[in-house]
Design an enzyme around this catalytic site. Structure first.
Site: not given
Length: 313
Positions: A203, A255
């Site tokens: 991610s 992230h």
């Protein structure tokens, strides 16, 4: 008695075919294209007369040879997809061998734990660790390709297949691989520095791709760019909401680090394929260096896996 014309034609054709089996003509040498600059060169040339690149031993020649065994479109994207799925399958089998298969219970929330991987398995296979652990720097890369559950893998691979082919076609396979790995590593570095080790997943790299595209569209007012920018901003809001709701299960710092690195790379990298010899050489160097780093990281992971004292039996 004279044979019919049609029979004579067939007999002559068969005779020529049989004769060709025993008297093969040597293959005719043909000119080739330089893998670095695309210039037509002689069949016996060892170097390109235009750019000086070796036609046999060079990054460009190696890339051209490797492309013959990979998918013609988006080879790096499909390679990442395949590697992530293979590693998840292996980790799942090891988890089942260690603790058996447990059917999920608890209603809809159990979907998040479906196909969950044991934490010790992930640790041995390369989950993130302390940033200053210089003995195992390969975890910065291997953690990108590991996933903790089936839903985790499925969502990340969905985003990868949605964004990867677009960016790989735009920037080229070599630079796409560089961006994917570097943004993922930067995400895990920020995660380490903020005290969030033992993370896995692509991610951070995927947020890096979103950051790259957002930098590409920033300040451009065409309809296509504004539409893409709006979609990317919706994605960011959606991911931020999920990250806030599931703070314990999602590494938001990875992230943020991946997104910031991707946005910076989008500002400094030309949003097009390499157009000349210098740019191609630079792109090949980035791609092959990144690929070597990935290969080395997994080699070290295997060495650590089989020498680890953590039991999985």
């Amino acid at each position: 008695m004279q044979l019919p014309v049609r029979w004579r034609y067939k007999i002559d054709r068969w005779r020529n075919q049989i004769a060709s089996l025993f008297h093969r003509q040597p293959p005719v040498a043909r000119p080739r294209l330089c893998p670095a600059c695309g210039t037509l060169v002689g069949s016996s040339a060892g170097r390109c007369h235009q750019c000086g690149a070796s036609l046999t031993f060079s990054l460009a020649a190696a890339s051209r040879s490797l492309s013959k065994v990979l998918p013609q479109t988006s080879p790096v994207t499909y390679g990442i997809l395949g590697l992530c799925c293979i590693l998840y399958g292996v980790s799942l089998l090891i988890t089942i061998k260690r603790s058996g298969f447990a059917a999920p219970t608890g209603g809809l929330g159990a979907l998040f734990g479906l196909g969950g991987i044991n934490g010790l398995v992930l640790a041995r296979m390369g989950s993130s660790s302390r940033y200053f652990d210089l003995a195992q720097p390969w975890r910065l890369i291997t953690a990108i390709f590991l996933h903790g559950s089936l839903l985790h893998l499925g969502f990340n691979m969905w985003v990868l297949m949605d964004l990867g082919p677009i960016i790989e076609e735009l920037y080229g396979s070599a630079r796409f691989l560089f961006v994917f790995i570097v943004t993922g590593v930067c995400g895990y570095i920020l995660s380490f520095l903020t005290g969030h080790p033992n993370s896995v997943g692509a991610s951070g790299s995927l947020l890096g791709l979103i950051g790259l595209l957002l930098a590409l569209t920033w300040g451009r007012q065409s309809i296509a760019m504004r539409t893409l920018r709006s979609q990317l901003l919706y994605w960011l809001v959606y991911i931020a909401v999920i990250g806030f709701v599931m703070q314990g299960a999602i590494d938001n710092y990875a992230h943020i680090g991946g997104f910031a690195a991707g946005f910076l790379l989008g500002k400094v990298m030309a949003d097009r394929q390499p157009v000349d010899v210098v740019e191609r050489r630079r792109a090949y160097a980035l791609g092959w260096t990144t690929g070597f780093a990935v290969l080395t990281s997994f080699t070290l992971m295997l060495v650590n896996y089989f020498s680890s004292s953590i039991g999985l039996g």
